[in-house]
Design a protein around this motif. Structure first.
Motif, PDB file in Angstrom:
ATOM      1  N   ILE A  13       1.053  -1.355  -0.124  1.00 48.67           N
ATOM      2  CA  ILE A  13      -0.230  -0.045   0.044  1.00 48.67           C
ATOM      3  C   ILE A  13       0.535   1.452   0.207  1.00 48.67           C
ATOM      4  O   ILE A  13       2.161   1.566   0.894  1.00 48.67           O
ATOM      5  CB  ILE A  13      -0.716  -0.209   1.164  1.00 48.67           C
ATOM      6  CG1 ILE A  13      -1.771  -1.358   1.191  1.00 48.67           C
ATOM      7  CG2 ILE A  13      -2.062   1.205   1.079  1.00 48.67           C
ATOM      8  CD1 ILE A  13      -2.683  -1.687   2.545  1.00 48.67           C
ATOM      9  N   TRP A  14       0.580   2.445  -1.267  1.00 56.21           N
ATOM     10  CA  TRP A  14       1.369   3.931  -0.610  1.00 56.21           C
ATOM     11  C   TRP A  14       0.375   4.622  -0.708  1.00 56.21           C
ATOM     12  O   TRP A  14      -0.739   4.214  -0.868  1.00 56.21           O
ATOM     13  CB  TRP A  14       1.916   3.848  -2.554  1.00 56.21           C
ATOM     14  CG  TRP A  14       2.852   2.867  -3.297  1.00 56.21           C
ATOM     15  CD1 TRP A  14       4.200   3.901  -3.070  1.00 56.21           C
ATOM     16  CD2 TRP A  14       3.103   1.870  -3.420  1.00 56.21           C
ATOM     17  NE1 TRP A  14       5.452   3.042  -3.429  1.00 56.21           N
ATOM     18  CE2 TRP A  14       4.676   1.512  -3.538  1.00 56.21           C
ATOM     19  CE3 TRP A  14       3.140   0.413  -3.283  1.00 56.21           C
ATOM     20  CZ2 TRP A  14       5.179   0.758  -4.555  1.00 56.21           C
ATOM     21  CZ3 TRP A  14       3.563  -0.325  -3.727  1.00 56.21           C
ATOM     22  CH2 TRP A  14       4.631  -0.357  -4.277  1.00 56.21           C
ATOM     23  N   HIS A  47       3.933   1.717   2.094  1.00 54.67           N
ATOM     24  CA  HIS A  47       5.498   2.001   1.342  1.00 54.67           C
ATOM     25  C   HIS A  47       4.856   3.788   1.365  1.00 54.67           C
ATOM     26  O   HIS A  47       3.761   4.165   0.937  1.00 54.67           O
ATOM     27  CB  HIS A  47       5.067   1.999   0.158  1.00 54.67           C
ATOM     28  CG  HIS A  47       5.283  -0.105  -0.061  1.00 54.67           C
ATOM     29  ND1 HIS A  47       6.736  -0.112  -0.483  1.00 54.67           N
ATOM     30  CD2 HIS A  47       4.682  -0.863  -1.108  1.00 54.67           C
ATOM     31  CE1 HIS A  47       6.971  -1.818  -0.559  1.00 54.67           C
ATOM     32  NE2 HIS A  47       5.879  -2.132  -0.791  1.00 54.67           N
ATOM     33  N   SER A  48       6.663   4.377   0.776  1.00 52.17           N
ATOM     34  CA  SER A  48       6.274   5.966   0.773  1.00 52.17           C
ATOM     35  C   SER A  48       5.701   6.405   0.000  1.00 52.17           C
ATOM     36  O   SER A  48       6.186   5.982  -1.148  1.00 52.17           O
ATOM     37  CB  SER A  48       7.550   6.019   1.683  1.00 52.17           C
ATOM     38  OG  SER A  48       8.307   5.653   2.514  1.00 52.17           O
ATOM     39  N   PHE A  49       4.969   8.043  -0.085  1.00 52.91           N
ATOM     40  CA  PHE A  49       4.018   8.243  -0.994  1.00 52.91           C
ATOM     41  C   PHE A  49       3.993   9.477  -0.469  1.00 52.91           C
ATOM     42  O   PHE A  49       3.435  10.055   0.397  1.00 52.91           O
ATOM     43  CB  PHE A  49       3.389   7.637  -1.597  1.00 52.91           C
ATOM     44  CG  PHE A  49       2.972   7.972  -2.667  1.00 52.91           C
ATOM     45  CD1 PHE A  49       3.290   8.131  -4.601  1.00 52.91           C
ATOM     46  CD2 PHE A  49       2.473   9.942  -3.044  1.00 52.91           C
ATOM     47  CE1 PHE A  49       2.847   8.199  -5.741  1.00 52.91           C
ATOM     48  CE2 PHE A  49       1.734  10.105  -4.321  1.00 52.91           C
ATOM     49  CZ  PHE A  49       2.114   9.753  -5.191  1.00 52.91           C
ATOM     50  N   GLU A  50       4.777  10.833  -1.106  1.00 54.98           N
ATOM     51  CA  GLU A  50       4.844  12.596  -0.658  1.00 54.98           C
ATOM     52  C   GLU A  50       4.010  12.618  -1.627  1.00 54.98           C
ATOM     53  O   GLU A  50       4.925  13.105  -3.073  1.00 54.98           O
ATOM     54  CB  GLU A  50       5.618  12.986  -0.721  1.00 54.98           C
ATOM     55  CG  GLU A  50       7.081  12.409   0.418  1.00 54.98           C
ATOM     56  CD  GLU A  50       8.791  12.501   0.576  1.00 54.98           C
ATOM     57  OE1 GLU A  50       8.773  13.993   1.354  1.00 54.98           O
ATOM     58  OE2 GLU A  50       9.894  12.104  -0.423  1.00 54.98           O
ATOM     59  N   ASP A 176      11.136   3.605  -2.890  1.00 54.43           N
ATOM     60  CA  ASP A 176       9.125   3.277  -2.431  1.00 54.43           C
ATOM     61  C   ASP A 176       8.765   3.957  -3.854  1.00 54.43           C
ATOM     62  O   ASP A 176       8.255   3.548  -4.545  1.00 54.43           O
ATOM     63  CB  ASP A 176       8.763   3.816  -2.020  1.00 54.43           C
ATOM     64  CG  ASP A 176       8.409   2.250  -0.692  1.00 54.43           C
ATOM     65  OD1 ASP A 176       9.336   1.200  -0.756  1.00 54.43           O
ATOM     66  OD2 ASP A 176       8.147   2.802   0.982  1.00 54.43           O
ATOM     67  N   GLU A 177       9.263   5.618  -3.799  1.00 56.63           N
ATOM     68  CA  GLU A 177       9.002   6.287  -4.611  1.00 56.63           C
ATOM     69  C   GLU A 177       8.907   5.879  -5.456  1.00 56.63           C
ATOM     70  O   GLU A 177       8.470   6.674  -6.547  1.00 56.63           O
ATOM     71  CB  GLU A 177       8.822   8.191  -4.421  1.00 56.63           C
ATOM     72  CG  GLU A 177       8.637   8.251  -2.453  1.00 56.63           C
ATOM     73  CD  GLU A 177       9.115   9.776  -2.438  1.00 56.63           C
ATOM     74  OE1 GLU A 177       8.308   9.909  -1.171  1.00 56.63           O
ATOM     75  OE2 GLU A 177      10.653  10.143  -2.650  1.00 56.63           O
ATOM     76  N   ALA A 178       9.876   5.133  -6.116  1.00 53.75           N
ATOM     77  CA  ALA A 178      10.950   5.355  -6.998  1.00 53.75           C
ATOM     78  C   ALA A 178       9.640   3.767  -8.205  1.00 53.75           C
ATOM     79  O   ALA A 178       9.378   4.362  -9.084  1.00 53.75           O
ATOM     80  CB  ALA A 178      12.325   4.477  -7.959  1.00 53.75           C
ATOM     81  N   GLN A 179       9.946   2.669  -7.243  1.00 50.30           N
ATOM     82  CA  GLN A 179       8.793   2.024  -7.503  1.00 50.30           C
ATOM     83  C   GLN A 179       7.538   2.260  -7.781  1.00 50.30           C
ATOM     84  O   GLN A 179       5.992   2.456  -8.740  1.00 50.30           O
ATOM     85  CB  GLN A 179       8.546   0.557  -6.510  1.00 50.30           C
ATOM     86  CG  GLN A 179       7.614  -0.082  -6.932  1.00 50.30           C
ATOM     87  CD  GLN A 179       8.554  -0.919  -7.699  1.00 50.30           C
ATOM     88  OE1 GLN A 179       9.181  -1.331  -7.672  1.00 50.30           O
ATOM     89  NE2 GLN A 179       7.270  -1.206  -8.866  1.00 50.30           N
TER      90      GLN A 179
END
Length: 251
Positions: A13-14, A47-50, A176-179
């Motif tokens: 989960i992002w 997962h990280s998402f900004e 994470d953000e690249a994925q």
């Protein structure tokens, strides 16, 4: 030697801590998971998402002003957006206080979620951070606040402080953000089931449950054992089951 695939289902989960829909999506997913018979075989990874990597933490910023500027709305329209979001959250048992919310950059908080994952406390910290941000109005970019919150879910304060000072998990956040970019994720929450199916947004518990069931059934297809190919026995019950005979042609 070929390694057999895991029988467990992983849900990635992002989401962002500063995303009001992400908290709602978390609750709806939890409702779906609670109804999923194989929930004990599901692994959830956050997962990280900004949403705004350039966000500046500022306690005096007003969410109504931010929304009005971002979406070109009037103050009244922006307040209606906040009121609607508050009602949506309330329906999921969440309490949002946008009047006391502190705008914050979430990069450091995301780093701590990676630390928590290594110690089996990621889910607990995710919940604590979301509640701190939306319900308590705490600054989730302040190191001392983060240390306190992470310690509350069982992480060592000295370990937390060192990770923040050394930016130990900064690269993990970027990965994470690249994925997310490779998947084409442009908004959160975003659910990836078994690395195969994606569900975008805070969908209903029913939609998320259906996604879980479909993914599970495809990974564990039903296999019939001891069934012959002779179709002449249609309608008989001599093999431990009864089949329905095909309707006769009336012409």
């Amino acid at each position: 030697m070929t390694t057999a695939p895991s029988a467990r289902l992983q849900v990635d989960i992002w989401s962002d801590i500063a995303c009001p829909w992400c908290y709602v999506g978390k609750r709806r997913f939890e409702q779906a998971l609670a109804k999923f018979p194989q929930r004990g075989e599901v692994d959830v990874v956050w997962h990280s998402f900004e949403l705004d990597p350039a966000a500046q933490s500022h306690a005096s910023l007003n969410m109504r002003d931010i929304l009005a500027k971002k979406y070109g709305r009037s103050q009244e329209q922006a307040q209606q957006m906040l009121d609607s979001m508050t009602q949506t959250a309330d329906a999921e048992g969440l309490t949002y206080h946008f009047d006391r919310l502190q705008v914050a950059n979430t990069f450091q908080a995301h780093q701590l979620l990676h630390l928590a994952a290594e110690h089996g406390r990621q889910a607990a910290l995710k919940e604590r951070l979301l509640h701190a941000h939306f319900s308590e109005g705490l600054n989730v970019d302040d190191p001392e606040t983060l240390i306190t919150l992470a310690a509350e879910v069982g992480l060592d304060s000295a370990l937390i402080r060192r990770a923040l000072e050394q930016q130990t998990y900064a690269e993990a956040v970027r990965q994470d953000e690249a994925q997310a970019q490779r998947y084409g994720i442009q908004g959160v929450p975003f659910f990836v089931l078994d690395g195969t199916y994606g569900v975008s947004g805070a969908q209903s518990p029913e939609t998320l449950l259906n996604a879980l069931q479909q993914t599970w059934s495809e990974r564990h297809p039903l296999q019939l054992i001891g069934v012959g190919s002779d179709s002449s026995a249609a309608g008989l019950c001599d093999d431990g089951s009864c089949t329905v005979p095909a309707p006769r042609d009336q012409n």
